[in-house]
Design a protein around this motif. Structure first.
Motif, PDB file in Angstrom:
ATOM      1  N   GLU A  16       0.789  -1.136   0.170  1.00 54.10           N
ATOM      2  CA  GLU A  16       0.037   0.011  -0.006  1.00 54.10           C
ATOM      3  C   GLU A  16       0.755   1.195   0.014  1.00 54.10           C
ATOM      4  OE1 GLU A  16      -2.971   0.603  -0.358  1.00 54.10           O
ATOM      5  OE2 GLU A  16      -4.162  -1.292   0.112  1.00 54.10           O
ATOM      6  N   ASP A  17       1.833   1.460   0.778  1.00 53.67           N
ATOM      7  CA  ASP A  17       2.819   2.655   0.769  1.00 53.67           C
ATOM      8  C   ASP A  17       3.607   2.576  -0.172  1.00 53.67           C
ATOM      9  OD1 ASP A  17       4.544   0.704   1.830  1.00 53.67           O
ATOM     10  OD2 ASP A  17       4.719   1.498   4.000  1.00 53.67           O
ATOM     11  N   GLN A  18       3.922   1.327  -0.962  1.00 55.60           N
ATOM     12  CA  GLN A  18       4.795   1.412  -2.180  1.00 55.60           C
ATOM     13  C   GLN A  18       6.211   1.820  -1.739  1.00 55.60           C
ATOM     14  OE1 GLN A  18       3.577   1.533  -5.846  1.00 55.60           O
ATOM     15  NE2 GLN A  18       2.649   0.367  -4.408  1.00 55.60           N
ATOM     16  N   ASP A  19       6.815   1.123  -0.471  1.00 53.10           N
ATOM     17  CA  ASP A  19       8.073   1.163  -0.075  1.00 53.10           C
ATOM     18  C   ASP A  19       8.769  -0.252  -0.550  1.00 53.10           C
ATOM     19  OD1 ASP A  19       6.978  -0.794   1.610  1.00 53.10           O
ATOM     20  OD2 ASP A  19       7.923   0.018   3.460  1.00 53.10           O
ATOM     21  N   GLY A  20       8.262  -1.055  -1.508  1.00 49.91           N
ATOM     22  CA  GLY A  20       8.962  -2.247  -1.979  1.00 49.91           C
ATOM     23  C   GLY A  20       8.576  -3.436  -1.033  1.00 49.91           C
ATOM     24  N   ALA A  21       7.707  -3.571   0.112  1.00 54.81           N
ATOM     25  CA  ALA A  21       7.338  -4.577   0.730  1.00 54.81           C
ATOM     26  C   ALA A  21       5.842  -4.477   0.959  1.00 54.81           C
ATOM     27  CB  ALA A  21       8.170  -4.560   2.205  1.00 54.81           C
ATOM     28  N   ALA A  22       5.471  -5.812   1.016  1.00 55.37           N
ATOM     29  CA  ALA A  22       3.845  -6.011   1.314  1.00 55.37           C
ATOM     30  C   ALA A  22       3.538  -5.511   2.780  1.00 55.37           C
ATOM     31  CB  ALA A  22       3.420  -7.152   0.973  1.00 55.37           C
ATOM     32  N   ASP A  23       2.502  -4.937   2.796  1.00 56.24           N
ATOM     33  CA  ASP A  23       1.965  -4.676   4.154  1.00 56.24           C
ATOM     34  C   ASP A  23       0.665  -4.985   4.668  1.00 56.24           C
ATOM     35  OD1 ASP A  23       0.814  -2.241   2.717  1.00 56.24           O
ATOM     36  OD2 ASP A  23       2.807  -1.214   2.954  1.00 56.24           O
ATOM     37  N   VAL A  24      -0.168  -5.529   3.394  1.00 53.55           N
ATOM     38  CA  VAL A  24      -1.538  -6.008   3.720  1.00 53.55           C
ATOM     39  C   VAL A  24      -1.602  -7.117   2.745  1.00 53.55           C
ATOM     40  CG1 VAL A  24      -3.983  -5.275   2.963  1.00 53.55           C
ATOM     41  CG2 VAL A  24      -2.336  -3.367   3.821  1.00 53.55           C
ATOM     42  N   LEU A  25      -2.621  -8.160   3.425  1.00 55.46           N
ATOM     43  CA  LEU A  25      -2.786  -9.217   2.841  1.00 55.46           C
ATOM     44  C   LEU A  25      -4.746  -9.504   2.875  1.00 55.46           C
ATOM     45  CD1 LEU A  25      -2.075 -12.102   2.073  1.00 55.46           C
ATOM     46  CD2 LEU A  25      -2.399 -12.895   4.375  1.00 55.46           C
ATOM     47  N   LEU A  26      -4.925  -9.609   1.484  1.00 56.01           N
ATOM     48  CA  LEU A  26      -6.153  -9.833   1.182  1.00 56.01           C
ATOM     49  C   LEU A  26      -6.582 -11.164   0.953  1.00 56.01           C
ATOM     50  CD1 LEU A  26      -6.351  -7.185  -1.626  1.00 56.01           C
ATOM     51  CD2 LEU A  26      -6.470  -6.579   0.681  1.00 56.01           C
ATOM     52  N   PHE A  27      -7.892 -11.506   1.583  1.00 58.49           N
ATOM     53  CA  PHE A  27      -8.776 -12.636   1.180  1.00 58.49           C
ATOM     54  C   PHE A  27      -9.982 -12.459   1.172  1.00 58.49           C
ATOM     55  CE2 PHE A  27      -9.000 -12.997   5.566  1.00 58.49           C
ATOM     56  CZ  PHE A  27      -9.854 -13.742   6.084  1.00 58.49           C
ATOM     57  N   GLN A  28     -10.829 -13.432   0.837  1.00 58.50           N
ATOM     58  CA  GLN A  28     -12.419 -13.693   0.722  1.00 58.50           C
ATOM     59  C   GLN A  28     -12.907 -14.653   1.583  1.00 58.50           C
ATOM     60  OE1 GLN A  28     -16.344 -14.700  -0.661  1.00 58.50           O
ATOM     61  NE2 GLN A  28     -14.341 -15.929  -0.596  1.00 58.50           N
ATOM     62  N   PRO A  29     -13.604 -14.377   2.268  1.00 57.85           N
ATOM     63  CA  PRO A  29     -14.526 -15.675   3.038  1.00 57.85           C
ATOM     64  C   PRO A  29     -15.932 -15.806   2.623  1.00 57.85           C
ATOM     65  CG  PRO A  29     -14.588 -13.768   4.445  1.00 57.85           C
ATOM     66  CD  PRO A  29     -13.985 -13.253   3.238  1.00 57.85           C
ATOM     67  N   GLU A  30     -16.445 -16.932   2.720  1.00 50.24           N
ATOM     68  CA  GLU A  30     -17.901 -17.136   2.086  1.00 50.24           C
ATOM     69  C   GLU A  30     -18.556 -17.214   3.631  1.00 50.24           C
ATOM     70  OE1 GLU A  30     -18.931 -19.497  -0.803  1.00 50.24           O
ATOM     71  OE2 GLU A  30     -17.581 -18.621  -2.379  1.00 50.24           O
ATOM     72  N   ILE A  31     -19.371 -16.640   4.171  1.00 51.22           N
ATOM     73  CA  ILE A  31     -19.913 -16.571   5.698  1.00 51.22           C
ATOM     74  C   ILE A  31     -21.481 -16.674   5.336  1.00 51.22           C
ATOM     75  CG2 ILE A  31     -20.113 -15.801   7.878  1.00 51.22           C
ATOM     76  CD1 ILE A  31     -17.191 -15.894   6.924  1.00 51.22           C
ATOM     77  N   ALA A  32     -22.119 -17.588   5.831  1.00 47.47           N
ATOM     78  CA  ALA A  32     -23.312 -17.808   5.790  1.00 47.47           C
ATOM     79  C   ALA A  32     -24.232 -16.794   6.834  1.00 47.47           C
ATOM     80  CB  ALA A  32     -23.858 -19.109   6.507  1.00 47.47           C
ATOM     81  N   ALA A  33     -25.403 -16.664   6.658  1.00 49.98           N
ATOM     82  CA  ALA A  33     -26.206 -15.733   7.452  1.00 49.98           C
ATOM     83  C   ALA A  33     -26.064 -16.025   8.977  1.00 49.98           C
ATOM     84  CB  ALA A  33     -27.722 -15.674   6.934  1.00 49.98           C
TER      85      ALA A  33
END
Length: 396
Positions: free
Chosen positions: A80-97
């Motif tokens: 995110e801060d473009q300093d050459g190192a990852a700082d956020v990990l994204l993923f997607q859950p599927e969650i029932a009601a």
């Protein structure tokens, strides 16, 4: 225990793999859904700052694993801060009601087999003047740069003077941006014809297109010119994001500064706009009315507006704006004027801490996503409800 509340839209594909865990105790992420609706296509962001790493472990070696099934989910690292190192990990859950689900952060020393196709993609396009274009598996958009503006100002053919947001109507899930531009280079006008994947037949002009911004003074809407520079932040299977800057512009004596942070996640029809703005307490976000024959829905109470064209060429098309905080949508206006391209459906959003955040997107009948006005507006109602009741995330 750290508590995080996040919302965006995305899909993930669960696959099985083996992980070599060096952690004696895994980090557990609990995701809770308090709505009576199942949740999917929503992105969870895990900050590196919220993760404990033992000596010798690296953030980039983490994978997300469903605690119950042991399935590994598709994930994406973002710098995110473009300093050459990852700082956020994204993923997607599927969650029932009305339920919750647990996931583990696991260090893996082995390559993880997963679909890493760059469905969410954006880039600057110098070969077509200087567009900036972005897409996911559902929709595609573009907007216009300084060279296109200068061509208009210098009376050179082929330019575009607009800060509106164009819609590319795709009906396939795979990426089409690079293919369409390449084919258009060989055969000018190629992407204005549907060759089975969709087409660009959406007219923007000086309108707001799908989610362009304006400032209202008295009864007049003032708009910026084209973006002046750009920066791509990330592309991947889950998200593309980038930043567009604009030259300071005048709104009847008020100097407006504007920087747009735009992202588009897998599996939904909306780009997210986070606009950093000074010089105004309210920002107007618009949808073009084209020939003024469409159907308008103004639902400020739920935080969304919609325009549905039932005679869009030989098909139908819906566009919409959804406020991230429905209380920020303080007014709407069905604005019709004889000025070419200046008729728009507007939402008035409050500027909080020099920021306005909203979603803007569309659905084309030929894509078979939301083929009717009723199905489109049901999607908007549920989308707005989810935006205003985000998934609850805790890390232990």
């Amino acid at each position: 225990m750290k508590h995080i509340t996040l919302f965006s839209c995305i899909a993930a594909i669960s696959l099985f793999t083996s992980c070599d865990s060096k952690q004696k105790e895994t980090t557990v992420i609990t995701v809770k859904n308090s709505l009576e609706l199942p949740r999917q296509f929503e992105t969870i962001e895990i900050s590196k700052a919220n993760v404990h790493l033992n000596e010798g472990e690296t953030f980039e070696n983490l994978v997300i694993r469903d605690k119950a099934s042991q399935a590994v989910l598709v994930s994406q690292f973002v710098d995110e801060d473009q300093d050459g190192a990852a700082d956020v990990l994204l993923f997607q859950p599927e969650i029932a009601a009305n339920s919750e689900k647990k996931f583990e952060l696991v260090i893996s020393d082995k390559p993880v087999s997963q679909d890493t196709t760059t469905y969410c993609y954006s880039r600057f396009v110098p070969e077509r003047t200087d567009d900036y274009t972005w897409e996911n598996n559902k929709v595609a958009f573009r907007t216009y740069g300084p060279k296109a503006q200068k061509m208009i100002e210098d009376s050179v053919a082929g330019g575009t003077l607009s800060s509106g947001i164009d819609a590319w109507l795709k009906k396939v899930e795979y990426p089409i941006i690079n293919k369409w531009y390449a084919e258009n280079d060989k055969d000018p006008g190629f992407y204005h014809i549907d060759h089975g994947e969709g087409l660009d037949n959406f007219h923007v002009g000086s309108s707001r297109g799908v989610g362009g911004s304006a400032v209202k003074k008295d009864s007049t809407y003032h708009i910026s010119k084209n973006f002046t520079n750009w920066k791509t932040i990330t592309n991947g299977p889950i998200r593309t994001s980038f930043v567009l800057n604009y030259a300071d512009w005048d709104a009847d004596g008020q100097t407006i500064t504007e920087e747009k942070h735009i992202s588009l996640d897998y599996g939904n029809n909306f780009s997210k706009f986070e606009i950093h703005v000074t010089g105004t307490d309210e920002l107007s976000i618009g949808l073009t009315l084209h020939d003024n024959k469409g159907s308008v829905t103004q639902n400020a109470e739920e935080g969304w507006i919609s325009h549905w064209e039932s005679s869009y060429f030989d098909s139908e098309l819906g566009t919409a704006i959804v406020a991230v905080n429905k209380a920020d949508m303080i007014a709407t206006e069905h604005y019709v004027t004889p000025m070419p391209d200046r008729s728009n459906l507007y939402s008035q959003l409050i500027v909080n801490d020099n920021k306005v955040v909203y979603y803007a997107g569309f659905a084309w009948k030929e894509s078979n996503q939301y083929p009717t006005k009723a199905s489109w507006e049901q999607y908007l109602k549920e989308f707005s409800l989810k935006v205003n009741s985000p998934l609850e995330v805790s890390i232990n």
